[in-house]
Design a protein around this motif. Structure first.
Motif, PDB file in Angstrom:
ATOM      1  N   LEU A  18      42.495  48.944  46.924  1.00  0.00           N
ATOM      2  CA  LEU A  18      43.049  47.825  46.179  1.00  0.00           C
ATOM      3  C   LEU A  18      42.059  46.679  46.358  1.00  0.00           C
ATOM      4  O   LEU A  18      41.921  46.144  47.450  1.00  0.00           O
ATOM      5  CB  LEU A  18      44.414  47.431  46.743  1.00  0.00           C
ATOM      6  CG  LEU A  18      45.074  46.283  45.984  1.00  0.00           C
ATOM      7  CD1 LEU A  18      45.681  46.804  44.687  1.00  0.00           C
ATOM      8  CD2 LEU A  18      46.134  45.610  46.820  1.00  0.00           C
ATOM      9  N   ASP A  19      41.357  46.351  45.276  1.00  0.00           N
ATOM     10  CA  ASP A  19      40.321  45.324  45.387  1.00  0.00           C
ATOM     11  C   ASP A  19      40.836  43.962  44.947  1.00  0.00           C
ATOM     12  O   ASP A  19      41.721  43.876  44.108  1.00  0.00           O
ATOM     13  CB  ASP A  19      39.114  45.707  44.527  1.00  0.00           C
ATOM     14  CG  ASP A  19      38.288  46.816  45.165  1.00  0.00           C
ATOM     15  OD1 ASP A  19      38.749  47.372  46.190  1.00  0.00           O
ATOM     16  OD2 ASP A  19      37.209  47.120  44.661  1.00  0.00           O
ATOM     17  N   VAL A  20      40.243  42.929  45.527  1.00  0.00           N
ATOM     18  CA  VAL A  20      40.495  41.567  45.067  1.00  0.00           C
ATOM     19  C   VAL A  20      39.261  41.160  44.279  1.00  0.00           C
ATOM     20  O   VAL A  20      38.144  41.215  44.812  1.00  0.00           O
ATOM     21  CB  VAL A  20      40.689  40.595  46.252  1.00  0.00           C
ATOM     22  CG1 VAL A  20      41.009  39.194  45.754  1.00  0.00           C
ATOM     23  CG2 VAL A  20      41.779  41.102  47.201  1.00  0.00           C
ATOM     24  N   ILE A  43      34.154  39.264  40.201  1.00  0.00           N
ATOM     25  CA  ILE A  43      33.357  39.676  41.360  1.00  0.00           C
ATOM     26  C   ILE A  43      34.274  40.215  42.454  1.00  0.00           C
ATOM     27  O   ILE A  43      35.264  39.568  42.813  1.00  0.00           O
ATOM     28  CB  ILE A  43      32.540  38.475  41.875  1.00  0.00           C
ATOM     29  CG1 ILE A  43      31.509  38.086  40.811  1.00  0.00           C
ATOM     30  CG2 ILE A  43      31.867  38.791  43.206  1.00  0.00           C
ATOM     31  CD1 ILE A  43      30.819  36.779  41.052  1.00  0.00           C
ATOM     32  N   GLU A  44      33.936  41.415  42.956  1.00  0.00           N
ATOM     33  CA  GLU A  44      34.745  41.995  44.040  1.00  0.00           C
ATOM     34  C   GLU A  44      34.517  41.164  45.301  1.00  0.00           C
ATOM     35  O   GLU A  44      33.394  41.068  45.786  1.00  0.00           O
ATOM     36  CB  GLU A  44      34.336  43.449  44.291  1.00  0.00           C
ATOM     37  CG  GLU A  44      35.093  44.057  45.450  1.00  0.00           C
ATOM     38  CD  GLU A  44      34.571  45.428  45.886  1.00  0.00           C
ATOM     39  OE1 GLU A  44      34.188  46.249  45.049  1.00  0.00           O
ATOM     40  OE2 GLU A  44      34.575  45.655  47.119  1.00  0.00           O
ATOM     41  N   VAL A  45      35.595  40.598  45.827  1.00  0.00           N
ATOM     42  CA  VAL A  45      35.457  39.870  47.092  1.00  0.00           C
ATOM     43  C   VAL A  45      36.056  40.649  48.253  1.00  0.00           C
ATOM     44  O   VAL A  45      35.775  40.341  49.411  1.00  0.00           O
ATOM     45  CB  VAL A  45      36.065  38.438  47.037  1.00  0.00           C
ATOM     46  CG1 VAL A  45      35.280  37.550  46.075  1.00  0.00           C
ATOM     47  CG2 VAL A  45      37.534  38.443  46.667  1.00  0.00           C
ATOM     48  N   ALA A  46      36.911  41.650  47.954  1.00  0.00           N
ATOM     49  CA  ALA A  46      37.520  42.421  49.038  1.00  0.00           C
ATOM     50  C   ALA A  46      37.986  43.775  48.553  1.00  0.00           C
ATOM     51  O   ALA A  46      38.237  43.973  47.360  1.00  0.00           O
ATOM     52  CB  ALA A  46      38.726  41.668  49.599  1.00  0.00           C
ATOM     53  N   SER A  47      38.087  44.698  49.509  1.00  0.00           N
ATOM     54  CA  SER A  47      38.696  46.003  49.257  1.00  0.00           C
ATOM     55  C   SER A  47      39.733  46.256  50.344  1.00  0.00           C
ATOM     56  O   SER A  47      39.443  46.071  51.526  1.00  0.00           O
ATOM     57  CB  SER A  47      37.650  47.111  49.334  1.00  0.00           C
ATOM     58  OG  SER A  47      36.918  47.175  48.145  1.00  0.00           O
ATOM     59  N   GLY A  48      40.906  46.700  49.919  1.00  0.00           N
ATOM     60  CA  GLY A  48      41.980  46.971  50.875  1.00  0.00           C
ATOM     61  C   GLY A  48      42.432  48.417  50.779  1.00  0.00           C
ATOM     62  O   GLY A  48      42.212  49.086  49.764  1.00  0.00           O
TER      63      GLY A  48
HETATM   64 MG    MG Z   1      34.799  47.863  47.818  1.00  0.00          MG
END
Ligand code: MG
Ligand code: ATP
Length: 279
Positions: free
Chosen positions: A213-215, A222-227
């Motif tokens: 689950l990306d932010v 722009i991808e700032v995080a991946s969960g």
């Molecule tokens: Mg990622």
């Protein structure tokens, strides 16, 4: 239409200096006219940057990066998280336990310091190891996070640094049905604390986790995080049976997007930029 436009070198210099060209002419009738304006703009910005740098050093403040990290840690302490610090050098065996072995795409991005040790490309192997130890304790949920350097050989420079800073948090032992909501809640706390208002969640394919689950933030998504959430197939080699949620944010990506920038260069660890100012 005039014959002379900015040269690539001039445009690059404007970018370094963060010059907004919106209200500046884009073409000129002579080269001399263009170069004169270039010099005027450059001089003005260099002077302003010097003053900013000087003010900053005189006042003795934290850099944007350090103050963001402090704010993020504070926000997590309020949620009952504990901060941990683990080694930057990790083993090939720990990576393999994350399925990152010679056949894995991430493997090619790893900086090896010898046959058995490398600079960590992510915090997860160390955090998994702590999850194993912490899961022996009785209380739940168990909440902890780390902020620290990670290293990856990268080809795209605009959004990647070979050395970057990850914030990775883990909450273990929560009710199965609450995981997604909690993951989103925690990610929202981090994003908002970093000053992001324009962000959304997206499901992405991940090299390590299968699906994340990306932010993603800003108009450039722009991808700032991946969960991710557990139980997860990666838990098996570690012997972890608890439920968990975890998310990893790139601190430089948070800084860059919160500053409205689309390239990471100014916001990473650097000897060419300090606090977004060209040195
Ligand atoms: Mg990622
Ligand atoms: P990307 O697809 O953008 O390369 P990723 O999915 O490989 O990123 P993850 O492994 O999900 O990255 O790492 C978690 C976060 O760490 C990313 O969302 C990003 O914010 C940050 N990050 C990853 N690699 C870098 C890098 N080389 N430079 C700066 N930040 C990075």
């Amino acid at each position: 239409m005039n014959d002379f436009t900015w040269t690539l070198t001039q445009l690059r210099r404007f970018k370094e200096l963060g010059v907004d060209l919106q209200n500046t002419p884009a073409d000129f009738s002579t080269q001399a006219e263009r170069d004169k304006l270039f010099q005027q703009i450059e001089k003005k910005h260099v002077k302003a940057d010097r003053e900013k740098l000087s003010d900053f050093l005189i006042q003795g403040e934290k850099s944007h990066m350090e103050s963001l990290m402090k704010k993020l840690a504070q926000a997590l302490f309020q949620q009952g998280f504990t901060q941990v610090t683990t080694p930057t050098i990790i083993t090939k065996a720990a990576l393999a336990k994350m399925t990152v072995d010679a056949d894995h795409p991430l493997f090619r991005q790893v900086y090896w310091i010898n046959k058995k040790q490398c600079l960590r490309p992510m915090l997860a192997p160390n955090l998994y190891s702590l999850m194993v130890d912490f899961s022996r304790l009785r209380h739940r949920p168990i909440r902890f996070f780390e902020m620290g350097s990670c290293f990856r050989k990268e080809s795209d420079g605009a959004r990647h640094n070979s050395e970057f800073t990850m914030l990775n948090l883990v909450e273990m032992g929560l009710a199965q049905e609450n995981r997604l909501a909690r993951l989103k809640e925690l990610a929202t706390i981090i994003a908002k604390t970093a000053g992001l208002n324009d962000f959304k969640f997206e499901t992405e394919n991940s090299k390590v986790y299968g699906s994340t689950l990306d932010v993603v933030a800003g108009p450039g998504s722009i991808e700032v995080a991946s969960g991710a959430m557990g139980p997860h197939p990666l838990d098996i080699p570690w012997g972890i049976t608890d439920t968990w949620v975890g998310v990893g944010f790139g601190i430089e990506r948070l800084l860059m997007t919160s500053m409205g920038d689309t390239s990471i260069g100014k916001w990473g660890k650097s000897l060419s930029y300090f606090n977004g100012i060209r040195l």
